[in-house]
Design a protein around this motif. Structure first.
Motif, mmCIF file in Angstrom:
data_model
loop_
_atom_site.group_PDB
_atom_site.id
_atom_site.type_symbol
_atom_site.label_atom_id
_atom_site.label_comp_id
_atom_site.label_asym_id
_atom_site.label_seq_id
_atom_site.Cartn_x
_atom_site.Cartn_y
_atom_site.Cartn_z
ATOM 1 N N GLY A 285 0.806 -1.199 0.000
ATOM 2 C CA GLY A 285 0.000 0.000 0.000
ATOM 3 C C GLY A 285 0.841 1.251 0.000
ATOM 4 N N ALA A 286 2.081 1.140 0.471
ATOM 5 C CA ALA A 286 2.941 2.311 0.519
ATOM 6 C C ALA A 286 3.591 2.614 -0.807
ATOM 7 N N VAL A 287 3.391 1.735 -1.784
ATOM 8 C CA VAL A 287 4.085 1.909 -3.043
ATOM 9 C C VAL A 287 3.410 2.934 -3.920
ATOM 10 N N GLY A 288 2.103 2.855 -3.993
ATOM 11 C CA GLY A 288 1.383 3.761 -4.874
ATOM 12 C C GLY A 288 0.414 4.611 -4.091
ATOM 13 N N SER A 289 -0.103 5.616 -4.707
ATOM 14 C CA SER A 289 -1.051 6.481 -4.033
ATOM 15 C C SER A 289 -2.425 5.858 -4.035
ATOM 16 N N GLY A 290 -3.234 6.242 -3.060
ATOM 17 C CA GLY A 290 -4.614 5.828 -3.047
ATOM 18 C C GLY A 290 -4.866 4.467 -2.462
ATOM 19 N N THR A 291 -3.854 3.796 -1.931
ATOM 20 C CA THR A 291 -4.071 2.493 -1.321
ATOM 21 C C THR A 291 -3.811 2.573 0.167
ATOM 22 N N ILE A 292 -4.344 1.596 0.864
ATOM 23 C CA ILE A 292 -4.227 1.599 2.317
ATOM 24 C C ILE A 292 -3.043 0.763 2.728
ATOM 25 N N PRO A 293 -2.073 1.314 3.463
ATOM 26 C CA PRO A 293 -0.940 0.505 3.897
ATOM 27 C C PRO A 293 -1.427 -0.661 4.734
ATOM 28 N N ALA A 294 -1.007 -1.836 4.371
ATOM 29 C CA ALA A 294 -1.433 -3.020 5.103
ATOM 30 C C ALA A 294 -0.524 -3.236 6.293
ATOM 31 N N PRO A 295 -1.018 -3.939 7.313
ATOM 32 C CA PRO A 295 -0.202 -4.209 8.486
ATOM 33 C C PRO A 295 1.033 -5.000 8.122
ATOM 34 N N THR A 296 2.111 -4.753 8.835
ATOM 35 C CA THR A 296 3.357 -5.467 8.578
ATOM 36 C C THR A 296 3.479 -6.639 9.517
ATOM 37 N N ARG A 297 4.303 -7.569 9.115
ATOM 38 C CA ARG A 297 4.534 -8.723 9.957
ATOM 39 C C ARG A 297 5.594 -8.447 10.996
ATOM 40 N N SER A 298 5.512 -9.208 12.048
ATOM 41 C CA SER A 298 6.573 -9.133 13.039
ATOM 42 C C SER A 298 7.744 -9.974 12.568
ATOM 43 N N ASP A 299 8.867 -9.877 13.242
ATOM 44 C CA ASP A 299 10.058 -10.609 12.847
ATOM 45 C C ASP A 299 9.928 -12.102 13.079
ATOM 46 N N SER A 300 8.863 -12.506 13.708
ATOM 47 C CA SER A 300 8.698 -13.943 13.898
ATOM 48 C C SER A 300 8.367 -14.654 12.613
ATOM 49 N N GLY A 301 8.019 -13.911 11.606
ATOM 50 C CA GLY A 301 7.792 -14.514 10.297
ATOM 51 C C GLY A 301 6.403 -15.050 10.121
ATOM 52 N N ALA A 302 5.840 -15.665 11.133
ATOM 53 C CA ALA A 302 4.513 -16.226 10.952
ATOM 54 C C ALA A 302 3.669 -16.054 12.182
ATOM 55 N N GLY A 303 4.154 -15.359 13.135
ATOM 56 C CA GLY A 303 3.430 -15.247 14.373
ATOM 57 C C GLY A 303 2.447 -14.123 14.356
ATOM 58 N N PHE B 143 -8.370 -27.255 -0.733
ATOM 59 C CA PHE B 143 -6.936 -27.468 -0.568
ATOM 60 C C PHE B 143 -6.113 -26.212 -0.833
ATOM 61 N N ALA B 144 -6.454 -25.487 -1.884
ATOM 62 C CA ALA B 144 -5.591 -24.400 -2.358
ATOM 63 C C ALA B 144 -5.332 -23.321 -1.307
ATOM 64 N N PRO B 145 -6.366 -22.735 -0.682
ATOM 65 C CA PRO B 145 -6.085 -21.685 0.307
ATOM 66 C C PRO B 145 -5.334 -22.214 1.526
ATOM 67 N N ALA B 146 -5.616 -23.465 1.916
ATOM 68 C CA ALA B 146 -4.919 -24.037 3.070
ATOM 69 C C ALA B 146 -3.434 -24.196 2.778
ATOM 70 N N MET B 147 -3.098 -24.720 1.614
ATOM 71 C CA MET B 147 -1.704 -24.923 1.248
ATOM 72 C C MET B 147 -0.952 -23.603 1.197
ATOM 73 N N SER B 148 -1.629 -22.535 0.777
ATOM 74 C CA SER B 148 -0.973 -21.234 0.663
ATOM 75 C C SER B 148 -0.459 -20.725 2.006
ATOM 76 N N GLY B 149 -1.088 -21.148 3.100
ATOM 77 C CA GLY B 149 -0.685 -20.641 4.404
ATOM 78 C C GLY B 149 0.161 -21.582 5.227
ATOM 79 N N VAL B 150 0.525 -22.751 4.680
ATOM 80 C CA VAL B 150 1.233 -23.752 5.485
ATOM 81 C C VAL B 150 2.703 -23.420 5.674
ATOM 82 N N VAL B 151 3.392 -23.015 4.594
ATOM 83 C CA VAL B 151 4.839 -22.787 4.693
ATOM 84 C C VAL B 151 5.189 -21.781 5.784
ATOM 85 N N PRO B 152 4.499 -20.628 5.892
ATOM 86 C CA PRO B 152 4.838 -19.704 6.979
ATOM 87 C C PRO B 152 4.595 -20.269 8.371
#
Length: 513
Positions: free
Chosen positions: A67-85, A230-239
């Protein structure tokens, strides 16, 4: 973006991968995978979704969202350094989110241990490798199984494949909500069991010679439902199972294993179909789902701890995260057109052209296998690639996807088409690596499955229509004209994505470059 490689296992995909590519899948892999096959897998590869990571992700994953890249978008929350926490800000509902991943290594720390010593990663990699091996058989067998039945027509093939693609589209958002609410490994196991039942039933009907069109369509719907879960679940497994500093390595290793098994499956599929029949090839795919489910059972990922909320509220939160990032929906719009073109080519037009002018299943198997070999090369290259503008490079890498379609339309020799498919596979894996890394880096983990489901939904939006009309259009204007139209649509959609300022300017963190 879920690329069409193993749409149902994905990775979207899938990848089947999966995410902006799933017409192979119209799922895997992800829902970002290789752009070649009809929906033949089960649960996204993604696809996809489905896609492998290539940009290096350092221990400090807390990168400002796009969101910080272009104008008119909402900056999304950032992750913590835990990577997946935990995540800060909004978007996933309150709570801790799904199983926190291992902490990232701080700068200057000792190297992290090999992922091959991590039991859960080995189980996941083994499950995906075996699952995609079976899908390699199905991607060739399904089309020729339908075409070999008495009274078969291109329209009937389109109908069966559309019945598989439609529930992937309709139910993918539901799959994203469920994946953020329950254990993702349990949901993947359930979807694998559904895939085994669907392909086991298809195999039984083809082997017995009693394959009513209605029954085949119903089983195709079950297979598509498995992909949607399956697809959405697999997308979140690696983190959840890998430290943030090893996202790149984990996704690349998964990708190499899946691509290598796809090459083997495709190489053997033509021989299996020609020697034993398409029914036995479908039975092998069903068996691969059973083995995959048993391996995934060992992951035992815990259920997310979240405040109570309705399914509609979860969907709204996922939509806010999705629509606030211009780069995300711009590339997904591109994928909607590209995946429909790839699905039509791989599921209907390509096999038709192969049957009429190239020599049948053997030639088509060689063409699709060439693309799979390209994905292996692409995964190996992607693990080393470092680019400052990952989305710009990723989108440009889609242009080669149109070349095999154009060559099929031009009645080029099989070896020329194989070479083009190799280049297409290589470029789509580069896309997949950069896309998946960007998604994991920019999207909070607690909402990642829901955002991924919108990625899959948008990417698959036109795939059922493409599969449904490909046969009738080929009958009306000719297979060559239909293939040329698919190539042109892919090129135009890719130019359209490049009009987005965020696609052209989004930069990777210094650590990734």
């Amino acid at each position: 973006m879920a690329l069409p490689s193993d749409p149902s296992r994905t990775t979207a995909d899938p990848t089947a991968q999966s995410p902006a590519g799933a017409a192979s899948g119209p799922p895997a892999s992800s829902a970002a995978g290789a752009a070649s096959g009809p929906p033949a897998g089960s649960a996204a590869e993604s696809a996809a979704g489905p896609v492998a990571a290539a940009a290096a992700v350092s221990g400090a994953v807390g990168v400002p969202a796009s969101g910080a890249v272009g104008s008119g978008t909402i900056p999304a929350p950032t992750r913590s350094d835990s990577g997946a926490g935990s995540e800060t800000g909004t978007g996933a509902g309150s709570g801790t989110g799904p199983t926190p991943g291992p902490p990232a290594a701080p700068p200057g720390a000792a190297p992290l241990p090999s992922l091959w010593r991590d039991r859960r990663f080995v189980l996941l990699a083994s499950a995906r490798t075996i699952s995609v091996l079976g899908n390699g058989f199905a991607r060739v067998a399904l089309a020729f199984a339908v075409l070999s039945l008495p009274g078969a027509t291109p329209g009937r093939l389109s109908l069966v494949l559309a019945c598989q693609a439609l529930p992937q589209l309709v139910l993918i958002l539901v799959g994203g909500v469920i994946a953020d609410r329950m254990s993702r490994s349990r949901l993947m196991m359930i979807s694998d069991c559904l895939g085994a039942a669907a392909y086991g039933g298809l195999a039984a009907m083809v082997l017995t010679g009693h394959a009513p069109l209605t029954a085949m369509c119903l089983l195709a719907v079950v297979a598509g439902t498995a992909s949607a879960l399956f697809a959405p679940a697999m997308s979140g497994v690696v983190p959840q199972i890998v430290p943030a500093a090893q996202f790149q390595q984990a996704n690349a290793l998964l990708r190499v294993g899946m691509n290598g098994s796809m090459v083997l499956g495709l190489a053997l599929s033509g021989v299996t179909v020609a020697t034993f029949g398409a029914g036995w090839a479908l039975a092998l795919n069903a068996a691969s789902f059973v083995v995959s489910a048993g391996l995934i059972r060992g992951l035992r990922l815990t259920t997310a701890v979240r405040a109570a909320s309705s399914g509609w509220a979860d969907l709204r939160d996922g939509w806010k995260e999705f629509i606030s990032r211009q780069w995300l929906w711009a590339v997904v719009c591109q994928a909607a057109v590209m995946v429909a073109a790839v699905a039509s080519t791989s599921g209907v037009l390509g096999p038709l052209e192969a049957k009429e002018h190239l020599g049948g299943a053997g030639a088509w198997s060689a063409i699709v296998a060439a693309q799979a070999v390209g994905t292996v090369a692409g995964a190996s290259f992607a693990v080393r690639i470092r680019v400052r503008r990952p989305l710009l490079v990723a989108v440009v890498a889609i242009f080669p996807v149109a070349v095999p379609m154009a060559l099929l339309a031009a009645h080029a020799p099989v070896w020329v088409i194989c070479l083009a498919m190799f280049c297409s596979g290589l470029s789509t894996d580069v896309f997949g690596a950069l896309w998946e890394t960007t998604m994991q880096r920019e999207i909070p983990e607690a909402v990642l499955s829901r955002v991924s489901s919108y990625d899959w939904f948008g990417s698959l939006a036109l795939a059922p229509l493409g599969l449904l009309v490909a046969g009738p259009i080929a009958a009306a204007v000719g297979t060559r004209a239909a293939l040329a139209g698919c190539a042109g649509a892919t090129v135009l959609a890719t130019f359209g994505a490049l009009l987005s300022p965020q696609v052209r300017t989004l930069r990777a963190p210094v650590e990734d470059g």
